[in-house]
Write a protein that holds these residues in place. Structure first.
Motif, PDB file in Angstrom:
ATOM      1  N   PHE A  96      30.551  54.146  43.386  1.00 46.71           N
ATOM      2  CA  PHE A  96      31.387  54.021  42.200  1.00 46.71           C
ATOM      3  C   PHE A  96      32.869  53.954  42.579  1.00 46.71           C
ATOM      4  CE2 PHE A  96      33.241  55.889  38.188  1.00 46.71           C
ATOM      5  CZ  PHE A  96      33.034  54.757  37.427  1.00 46.71           C
ATOM      6  N   ARG A  97      33.275  54.733  43.572  1.00 43.39           N
ATOM      7  CA  ARG A  97      34.658  54.690  44.050  1.00 43.39           C
ATOM      8  C   ARG A  97      34.978  53.298  44.593  1.00 43.39           C
ATOM      9  NH1 ARG A  97      34.134  57.947  47.940  1.00 43.39           N
ATOM     10  NH2 ARG A  97      34.026  59.786  46.624  1.00 43.39           N
ATOM     11  N   LYS A 112      35.285  50.747  41.738  1.00 44.81           N
ATOM     12  CA  LYS A 112      36.581  50.830  41.045  1.00 44.81           C
ATOM     13  C   LYS A 112      37.677  50.140  41.853  1.00 44.81           C
ATOM     14  CE  LYS A 112      36.561  55.323  40.157  1.00 44.81           C
ATOM     15  NZ  LYS A 112      36.899  56.651  39.608  1.00 44.81           N
ATOM     16  N   LYS A 136      39.587  46.913  40.405  1.00 43.16           N
ATOM     17  CA  LYS A 136      41.043  47.026  40.269  1.00 43.16           C
ATOM     18  C   LYS A 136      41.724  45.849  40.952  1.00 43.16           C
ATOM     19  CE  LYS A 136      44.938  50.098  41.065  1.00 43.16           C
ATOM     20  NZ  LYS A 136      45.376  51.407  41.548  1.00 43.16           N
ATOM     21  N   SER A 148      39.213  46.282  36.138  1.00 38.01           N
ATOM     22  CA  SER A 148      38.785  47.683  36.072  1.00 38.01           C
ATOM     23  C   SER A 148      38.815  48.236  34.649  1.00 38.01           C
ATOM     24  CB  SER A 148      39.627  48.551  36.997  1.00 38.01           C
ATOM     25  OG  SER A 148      40.971  48.531  36.604  1.00 38.01           O
ATOM     26  N   LEU A 198      35.595  49.250  32.719  1.00 42.20           N
ATOM     27  CA  LEU A 198      34.901  50.513  32.948  1.00 42.20           C
ATOM     28  C   LEU A 198      35.197  51.517  31.842  1.00 42.20           C
ATOM     29  CD1 LEU A 198      35.537  50.942  36.779  1.00 42.20           C
ATOM     30  CD2 LEU A 198      33.386  50.274  35.677  1.00 42.20           C
ATOM     31  N   ASP A 199      36.392  51.421  31.238  1.00 42.74           N
ATOM     32  CA  ASP A 199      36.831  52.407  30.248  1.00 42.74           C
ATOM     33  C   ASP A 199      36.934  51.862  28.831  1.00 42.74           C
ATOM     34  OD1 ASP A 199      37.279  54.245  32.373  1.00 42.74           O
ATOM     35  OD2 ASP A 199      39.163  53.227  32.791  1.00 42.74           O
ATOM     36  N   SER A 252      36.745  61.249  34.158  1.00 42.07           N
ATOM     37  CA  SER A 252      37.291  59.903  34.388  1.00 42.07           C
ATOM     38  C   SER A 252      37.090  59.427  35.824  1.00 42.07           C
ATOM     39  CB  SER A 252      38.773  59.851  34.019  1.00 42.07           C
ATOM     40  OG  SER A 252      39.530  60.664  34.892  1.00 42.07           O
ATOM     41  N   ASN A 253      36.967  60.344  36.764  1.00 40.72           N
ATOM     42  CA  ASN A 253      36.751  59.938  38.168  1.00 40.72           C
ATOM     43  C   ASN A 253      35.277  59.754  38.484  1.00 40.72           C
ATOM     44  OD1 ASN A 253      39.413  59.947  38.821  1.00 40.72           O
ATOM     45  ND2 ASN A 253      39.418  62.026  39.601  1.00 40.72           N
TER      46      ASN A 253
END
Length: 151
Positions: A25-26, A29, A33, A38, A41-42, A148-149
């Motif tokens: 997942f890191r 992102k 980005k 990105s 994702l939110d 969020s992370n």
């Protein structure tokens, strides 16, 4: 395009298998980005604009939908075949939520411990309110950052 392919090779080399969810997942992102996608994702896809909506709203909707589709493809391509089959009909946000439910036990445990500490917070009689409030704010912020992370 060469940069996109070189960064995407990170996911090719580290396909999501389950236990490596947080690392995967890191990396996802980072790649999204770099590709300026990105936000998917939110941010959920907005509702389909009305037929009489202006061209700008229609274009924004279509751009978001296209970016979501691209991010979905990147995610699916970087999973094991079994996970691809499970998630092939999901959008980005649904996929992330489902994967967190399946594999992010560590993050869930951390959030639980922080929540437990927050709910057990009691102010000592006669003490100042400020330190108590600051401690609670810190716990809430830590909990929100964990969400969020993805941990």
């Amino acid at each position: 395009m060469a940069n996109n392919l070189s960064l995407r090779s990170i996911l090719d080399a580290n396909k999501l298998t389950g236990p490596n969810f947080l690392d995967w997942f890191r990396n996802l992102k980072i790649i999204l980005k770099q590709e300026k996608k990105s936000y998917v994702l939110d941010t959920p896809i907005p509702p389909v604009p009305a037929t009489d909506a202006n061209a700008e709203d229609k274009e924004a909707y279509q751009r978001h939908k296209d970016d979501n589709d691209r991010a979905t493809c990147v995610m699916l391509a970087s999973m094991t075949p079994e996970l691809q089959k499970q998630h092939k009909h999901m959008d980005v946000q649904s996929m992330i939520l489902h994967l967190r439910d399946l594999f992010d036990k560590e993050g869930c445990t951390k959030r639980y411990e922080i929540s437990k500490e927050l709910f057990q917070c009691k102010m000592v009689e006669g003490s100042s309110v400020r330190p108590h409030v600051l401690k609670m704010i810190g716990l809430i912020e830590t909990w929100k950052i964990g969400i969020s992370n993805g941990s």
